[in-house]
Design an enzyme around this catalytic site. Structure first.
Site, mmCIF file in Angstrom:
data_model
loop_
_atom_site.group_PDB
_atom_site.id
_atom_site.type_symbol
_atom_site.label_atom_id
_atom_site.label_comp_id
_atom_site.label_asym_id
_atom_site.label_seq_id
_atom_site.Cartn_x
_atom_site.Cartn_y
_atom_site.Cartn_z
ATOM 1 N N LYS A 284 -9.239 38.106 0.273
ATOM 2 C CA LYS A 284 -8.599 37.046 1.050
ATOM 3 C C LYS A 284 -8.249 35.857 0.158
ATOM 4 O O LYS A 284 -8.927 35.635 -0.849
ATOM 5 C CB LYS A 284 -9.577 36.533 2.123
ATOM 6 C CG LYS A 284 -9.790 37.469 3.277
ATOM 7 C CD LYS A 284 -10.646 36.819 4.346
ATOM 8 C CE LYS A 284 -10.798 37.740 5.524
ATOM 9 N NZ LYS A 284 -9.541 38.003 6.232
ATOM 10 N N ARG A 358 -12.487 47.009 12.206
ATOM 11 C CA ARG A 358 -12.192 48.198 12.993
ATOM 12 C C ARG A 358 -12.931 49.424 12.457
ATOM 13 O O ARG A 358 -13.225 50.355 13.208
ATOM 14 C CB ARG A 358 -10.665 48.417 13.031
ATOM 15 C CG ARG A 358 -10.045 48.683 11.691
ATOM 16 C CD ARG A 358 -8.537 48.531 11.698
ATOM 17 N NE ARG A 358 -8.113 47.134 11.652
ATOM 18 C CZ ARG A 358 -6.848 46.743 11.649
ATOM 19 N NH1 ARG A 358 -5.869 47.623 11.707
ATOM 20 N NH2 ARG A 358 -6.553 45.456 11.592
HETATM 21 N N1 BES Z 1 -12.076 38.886 9.901
HETATM 22 C C1 BES Z 1 -10.699 39.081 9.782
HETATM 23 C C2 BES Z 1 -9.890 38.527 10.953
HETATM 24 C C3 BES Z 1 -9.923 37.038 11.161
HETATM 25 C C4 BES Z 1 -8.872 36.246 10.719
HETATM 26 C C5 BES Z 1 -10.951 36.449 11.857
HETATM 27 C C6 BES Z 1 -8.887 34.888 10.947
HETATM 28 C C7 BES Z 1 -10.965 35.077 12.092
HETATM 29 C C8 BES Z 1 -9.929 34.296 11.641
HETATM 30 C C9 BES Z 1 -10.364 40.569 9.684
HETATM 31 O O1 BES Z 1 -11.335 41.376 9.127
HETATM 32 C C10 BES Z 1 -9.156 40.682 8.828
HETATM 33 O O2 BES Z 1 -9.227 40.330 7.696
HETATM 34 N N2 BES Z 1 -8.055 41.173 9.383
HETATM 35 C C11 BES Z 1 -6.842 41.326 8.677
HETATM 36 C C12 BES Z 1 -6.272 42.671 9.049
HETATM 37 C C13 BES Z 1 -5.076 43.057 8.270
HETATM 38 C C14 BES Z 1 -5.444 43.415 6.864
HETATM 39 C C15 BES Z 1 -4.455 44.229 8.971
HETATM 40 C C16 BES Z 1 -5.892 40.208 9.076
HETATM 41 O O3 BES Z 1 -5.828 39.887 10.264
HETATM 42 O O4 BES Z 1 -5.245 39.642 8.214
HETATM 43 ZN ZN ZN Z 2 -11.240 41.458 6.998
#
Ligand code: BES
Ligand code: ZN
Ligand code: ZN
Length: 510
Positions: A284, A358
């Site tokens: 991230k 997921r």
């Molecule tokens: N934990 C994150 C989602 C999230 C984003 C929670 C902002 C709280 C605030 C999740 O694991 C994630 O990183 N999701 C990705 C998925 C993508 C790679 C398909 C996302 O939403 O960017």
């Molecule tokens: Zn994630």
């Protein structure tokens, strides 16, 4: 929390909060308050409009009556449960150093049909206002006078005598929620080094003992034995053991009223328990990455629901599963393109290591459906940035093919203020999850509708359960409030799911 609640119809204490709604009766009420206390009605009407969270402190001479300080607190136009609770929470949080040990909340002017709601919200709001993200610094020199929240505190809720019973019951409920939610706020706000999956398990074990439900904790060895291989795949990059929590609450022991020969509905809850999400190799961006300590908000909502339902002794059979791990960047971590087996037997190609929620939920859902066969299945997860962009902090995404279940959840959301907005689970969102090397991949690679494809991915692991709902709480679990300068925990989901468990659960068929 050291506060004792007393509900009575006698004299108001010297320091009393008077919550007022911004409705057509406001001017009359202010005139009445003015005449009772020898104040100027016009001045009071000019200076106080009862906007949400507006406060006005009125000092009275000793000769006038019992109350010497009246805190007028506006609860806004809608006058619903959550606005009322929020106004009192914010008032108490901002003013607690001014409040003495004994504080009254005067609800005598509310009509009988509103009393249950306002007594619950008053108790919950005033007690939640005592929550702090860190303890007060010890003051040097002179000791400050004890204030509301310190040992020996009392909250007096004033109602008309005919509403005493209703208000007492409701205030007790509000207190249970405030106590549970304060613990959930602390857990979600806690830094990830102080809430590894094993420490999350410790929290669950203590909560289970205190509230009256059961929890079984599986750590690495038992998780391997159980075949929860998707959870292990995400955990590969972490030096800390994953945990898989199995929860159960049976009403027979706790239920206060005797119900014979009733088969309670079984509600199954699954919560995402990622105690920190770096994204893994698909790392991230660094801005605000610290917020990812809240990526166990789904697990926290599930734990809080078990705590509240058990403490209230609700007539529902609850079962739950919480898969928990960190998602770390490490040489041993899963890499994009890697393929893993899952508990369900289906294989997953990990195309993005940041779509880890997921993956672990796949095992949580499949395990609970196979081993506990719940009548209703609900998962909660801080799953996608996509739902944050779509709905913001205003509502969580609700995904379900079952209209009755969706409607029951939506109405619980309306009642509690923890709102849900229904999103689609159309086939198209699943088509991009096909993989060339496994049964499915975890990320479509397309930069659209990610919340919907994530929900569609999860559906593959519910064994076509007829009453499954997925709540994407990424935008609502962690947000802005008076509690912190940045974002902090909200305990979203605890009130919502407890309210849902307390409704008639005729949602078995589609
Ligand atoms: N934990 C994150 C989602 C999230 C984003 C929670 C902002 C709280 C605030 C999740 O694991 C994630 O990183 N999701 C990705 C998925 C993508 C790679 C398909 C996302 O939403 O960017
Ligand atoms: Zn994630
Ligand atoms: Zn995540």
């Amino acid at each position: 929390m050291a506060v004792k609640i007393k509900v009575h119809d006698r004299k108001a204490p010297e320091n009393t909060v008077l919550p007022l709604a911004q409705d057509e009766r406001l001017a009359d009420r202010l005139a009445q308050i003015a005449s009772e206390n020898g104040l100027d009605a016009t001045a009071l009407q000019n200076d106080f409009k009862a906007e949400a969270k507006e406060t006005l402190l009125v000092y009275l001479p000793k000769s006038v009556g019992a109350a010497r300080r009246i805190f007028l607190v506006g609860v806004g136009k809608k006058g619903n449960f959550s606005d009322f609770q929020l106004a009192l929470r914010s008032f108490c949080f901002k003013n607690k150093s001014k409040l003495p040990l004994k504080i009254g909340v005067d609800l005598r002017h509310f009509p009988a049909e509103k009393i249950e709601q306002v007594a619950d919200a008053a108790a919950a709001g005033m007690l939640l206002g005592l929550y702090q993200t860190k303890p007060d610094e010890p003051k040097k020199g002179e000791k400050p006078a004890p204030h509301f929240g310190d040992g020996g505190s009392e909250l007096e809720i004033l109602v008309a005598s005919e509403n005493l019973e209703t208000a007492s019951e409701a205030a007790r409920r509000g207190q249970v929620f405030a106590e549970v939610q304060s613990q959930i706020l602390e857990l979600v706000n806690r830094p990830s080094n102080r809430k590894t999956p094993a420490l999350l398990a410790d929290f669950a074990e203590k909560a289970a003992r205190d509230c009256g439900f059961k929890v079984k904790v599986l750590l690495r060895k038992e998780i391997e034995k159980e075949g929860l291989t998707a959870l292990l795949a995400v955990n590969q990059g972490s030096p800390n053991t994953p945990a898989f929590l199995i929860l159960e609450y049976k009403p027979e022991k706790n239920v206060k009223f005797k119900i014979q020969n009733v088969k309670f509905k079984t509600v199954g809850l699954v919560g995402k328990g990622v105690t920190f999400d770096t994204g893994g190799i698909s790392i991230k961006p660094s801005t605000n990455m610290s917020y990812m300590k809240s990526d166990m908000g789904g697990a926290a909502a599930v734990l809080g629901t078990f705590m509240a339902v058990a403490r209230l002794g609700l007539p529902v059979h609850l079962v739950g599963a919480i898969p928990s791990t960190e998602n770390m960047v490490d040489g041993a971590g899963a890499k994009p393109g890697d393929v893993f087996p899952t508990y369900s037997g289906k294989t997953i190609e990990i195309t993005d290591t940041d779509a880890e929620g997921r993956i672990i939920l796949a095992d949580g859902l499949a395990w609970l459906v196979k081993n506990r066969k719940p009548d209703v299945l609900i998962d909660l997860a801080t799953l996608t940035g996509s739902i944050v962009r779509s709905l913001g902090p205003t509502a969580a995404g609700l995904f379900s093919q079952n209209d009755k279940l969706a409607a029951a959840l939506e109405s619980a959301g309306q009642a509690t203020g923890e709102r849900l907005w229904r999103m689609p689970l159309w086939e198209e969102y699943g088509s991009d999850l096909k993989s060339d090397v496994a049964d499915l991949r975890n990320y479509t690679g397309k930069l659209h509708s990610e919340a919907c494809s994530a929900a569609k991915f999860l559906e593959n692991f519910t064994d076509e359960h007829p009453a499954w709902a997925h709540l994407d709480i990424a935008g609502t679990a962690f947000g802005d409030s008076e509690f912190a300068t940045g974002k902090s925990a909200t305990a979203f989901g605890v009130r919502l799911l407890t309210e849902f468990c307390n409704t008639d659960l005729q949602v078995g068929e589609k």
